[in-house]
Enzyme design. Sequence first.
Site, short mmCIF file in Angstrom:
data_model
loop_
_atom_site.label_atom_id
_atom_site.label_comp_id
_atom_site.label_asym_id
_atom_site.label_seq_id
_atom_site.Cartn_x
_atom_site.Cartn_y
_atom_site.Cartn_z
N LYS A 116 0.72 -1.11 -0.06
CA LYS A 116 0.09 -0.02 0.16
C LYS A 116 0.71 1.20 -0.15
O LYS A 116 0.57 2.28 -0.56
CB LYS A 116 -1.03 -0.15 1.30
CG LYS A 116 -2.05 -1.10 1.07
CD LYS A 116 -2.75 -0.95 2.44
CE LYS A 116 -3.48 -2.27 2.73
NZ LYS A 116 -4.98 -2.49 2.66
N GLU A 200 -2.28 6.85 8.41
CA GLU A 200 -2.94 7.87 7.65
C GLU A 200 -4.03 8.63 8.32
O GLU A 200 -4.23 8.40 9.61
CB GLU A 200 -3.88 6.97 6.55
CG GLU A 200 -3.17 6.59 5.34
CD GLU A 200 -4.36 5.42 4.43
OE1 GLU A 200 -5.43 5.49 5.03
OE2 GLU A 200 -3.89 5.08 3.71
N HIS A 235 -13.61 -3.04 9.36
CA HIS A 235 -13.34 -2.70 7.91
C HIS A 235 -13.29 -3.65 7.17
O HIS A 235 -12.65 -3.92 6.16
CB HIS A 235 -11.88 -2.24 8.40
CG HIS A 235 -11.55 -1.23 9.21
ND1 HIS A 235 -11.98 0.02 9.13
CD2 HIS A 235 -10.77 -1.06 10.48
CE1 HIS A 235 -11.48 0.75 10.17
NE2 HIS A 235 -10.97 0.16 10.87
N ARG A 292 -7.20 -7.95 -8.74
CA ARG A 292 -7.73 -9.23 -9.06
C ARG A 292 -9.53 -8.77 -8.98
O ARG A 292 -9.79 -7.95 -9.04
CB ARG A 292 -7.66 -10.04 -7.77
CG ARG A 292 -8.05 -9.45 -6.64
CD ARG A 292 -8.05 -10.24 -5.18
NE ARG A 292 -7.93 -9.50 -4.05
CZ ARG A 292 -9.03 -8.81 -3.48
NH1 ARG A 292 -10.25 -8.81 -4.15
NH2 ARG A 292 -8.86 -7.96 -2.52
P1 ADP Z 1 -7.84 -3.86 3.58
O1 ADP Z 1 -6.92 -4.01 2.25
O2 ADP Z 1 -7.31 -4.37 4.76
O3 ADP Z 1 -9.07 -3.96 3.29
P2 ADP Z 1 -8.45 -0.88 2.93
O4 ADP Z 1 -7.25 0.09 2.94
O5 ADP Z 1 -8.89 -1.36 1.65
O6 ADP Z 1 -7.74 -2.14 3.93
O7 ADP Z 1 -9.27 -0.32 3.98
C1 ADP Z 1 -10.30 -0.99 4.41
C2 ADP Z 1 -11.48 -0.02 5.27
O8 ADP Z 1 -11.02 0.66 6.30
C3 ADP Z 1 -12.02 1.19 4.17
O9 ADP Z 1 -13.03 0.49 3.27
C4 ADP Z 1 -12.58 2.10 5.11
O10 ADP Z 1 -13.88 1.79 5.67
C5 ADP Z 1 -11.27 1.90 6.30
N1 ADP Z 1 -10.48 3.02 5.84
C6 ADP Z 1 -9.20 2.72 5.42
N2 ADP Z 1 -8.48 3.83 5.27
C7 ADP Z 1 -9.12 4.85 6.11
C8 ADP Z 1 -9.08 6.28 6.36
N3 ADP Z 1 -7.39 6.80 6.25
N4 ADP Z 1 -9.86 6.89 6.93
C9 ADP Z 1 -11.03 6.31 7.18
N5 ADP Z 1 -11.37 5.25 7.07
C10 ADP Z 1 -10.32 4.22 6.36
#
Ligand code: ADP
Length: 633
Positions: A116, A200, A235, A292
């Site tokens: 990431k 973040e 999440h 994917r």
């Molecule tokens: P993973 O790959 O583990 O699924 P993601 O980066 O796709 O992780 O994030 C999963 C979820 O976490 C997002 O859909 C969102 O709900 C929450 N999330 C991720 N980053 C943030 C952020 N900076 N602020 C608020 N919520 C976040």
Amino acid sequence: MFTKILIANRGEIACRIIKTARALNVATVAVYSDADCDALHVQMADEAVYIGSSPANESYLVIDKLIQAALDSGAQAIHPGYGFLSENAEFCRQCSAHNLVFVGPPSEAILAMGSKSAAKTIMADAGVPLVPGYHGNDQNSDLLKRAANDMGYPVLLKAAAGGGGKGMRAVYSEDEFDAALDAAKREAQNSFNDDIMLVEKYLLKPRHVEIQVFCDSHKNAVYLFERDCSLQRRHQKVIEEAPAPGMSAALRQQMGEAAIKAAQAINYEGAGTVEFLLDTQGEFFFMEMNTRLQVEHPVTEMISGQDLVEWQLLVAVGKPLPCTQGQLQINGHAFEARIYAENPDHDFLPATGRLNLLQPPAETDHIRVDSGVVEGDSVSIYYDPMIAKLVVWDTDRKRALKRLTQALAQYRIGGLKTNIGFLYNLATSQAFGAGDVDTGYIEQHWDEIFRQREQDVGYATPLAAAAIQHLRGQQALAQAKVSRDPNSPWHARDNWGLPKPSYAIEIQGTTVNSGADSGTSLADSTIVADDTGFDLFTPQGFFRCCEVMPDLGLDDELAGGNLTAPMNGTVVTLLSELGATVAKGDTLLVMEAMKMEHCIIAPADGQVAEFYFQPGDLVDGGEELLAFEADQK
Ligand code: ADP
């Protein structure tokens, strides 16, 4: 087109891929582990190859075995599905090295998005908007904390290698930072063998809106619109929909073009998903790109009328995309609900067991059920506990949502805990009906979602009483079928209990008096008994019924049983010294089960007298983990 492909996956996605392959006259080779020798995907495929024992790292994750199986069976390509090796650049390289087509992007694109943090650097260079944060290589804890302090709390710690919400922790203040960083790093190390962290800005009330993109080897690229995946817990996505409610055509186009820019920045080919957070002002920020097919791809298929697995296979043989952007149109509205074996009332703990009853709603033009199991199969500890994906479509959101709630009410699964009741409550919650969603929705509407509706309990009570009478009539049978556990409350004859006037049962958390003799008919209802109660499936939905345990006068907090392992797993760390004073609510021990951490909490002020396990030890669900001495009040 290929004449034969191997599917390096299992469960619903393997079955899903087989369906399209069959329609295209492509023969399929399934692979399977010990736990899956009778699985549906094995039965559906034209051929099946055994690849090892049940743990995924001895079968579905072993690159050599999969390559060998493809070569031995004469397959020309490997479809990785999602999860497992689908985003493993080495697997992709090994396929090419053996002249097998990997149905997915080039390995360089997987690598570029695999971290990431690296992905964010590439996206920043390509001019794609990012969530503010630190995504550097220097992982010094003080530096990470300083980055958090500078951007201001709350912040989100994220594993660079993360997925599925693992290795992620929200931190609300500086004094929580160190403990959260330790926990997130540990979880990341356990899950991904990599503990590099991003920090973040934690956006408040964002929506998760992702764009489906497709690129071919002729430099064509299109976006197949968006999916809103804001309904999440821990999440992880729970219900997804397409299109996103309230999305304007202008914003859709802007996000779609940004997603294509992201894909082109890494010379993408095949199906990909660019995930964005969308804030309340309509500003959007790149989160990550999944290289994917996504779990939730069916909602896109429902509104676009396209078969994304077919597109993947076409691109993989070098054909151009079947459509241009201008030819793609949104038709109607679709939802997907993920049906899981898990216990929503117990922190969504994954459940395992046998699917004694499995009756999904009938499939129609409006209802699609993607599943990899049939009645009598078991959900094991080895793999993801998803049972099925319920997908619905109709001409607009309101109608589609009604389809969803009806289908959930009809869905009957017995023998293990599922999230169907939770999904039903979620789908019927008011603000969701209005399309007012964000990623905090479930937490914000917790009471509404978990509240037991009074009219429902009133409706279920006489049915539950009738069910008890019915089960009592079938006692011998029920015992033989249901319980081999001598400690089970259902084992002893007396415990089936006559519904005496004072007999109490619990229906989904609400204690009710069952009454003496209901005289209620169980017509159209199904009862499935298990070790701790029974599931009651009625025309008006599902009810979980348990016997109320007699009050032994124990202090609830101490009798709460939270010092036992919630499920099979591994002890990760002991967080208290023996004999040291701890406060109620302190974490005493951390264990890991199904790749998630579970904290064992002090039930009162007191001290740990003994830990029965050490870090690294395997424990069975229900086993006592430690001896706790509460302070005398
Ligand atoms: P993973 O790959 O583990 O699924 P993601 O980066 O796709 O992780 O994030 C999963 C979820 O976490 C997002 O859909 C969102 O709900 C929450 N999330 C991720 N980053 C943030 C952020 N900076 N602020 C608020 N919520 C976040």
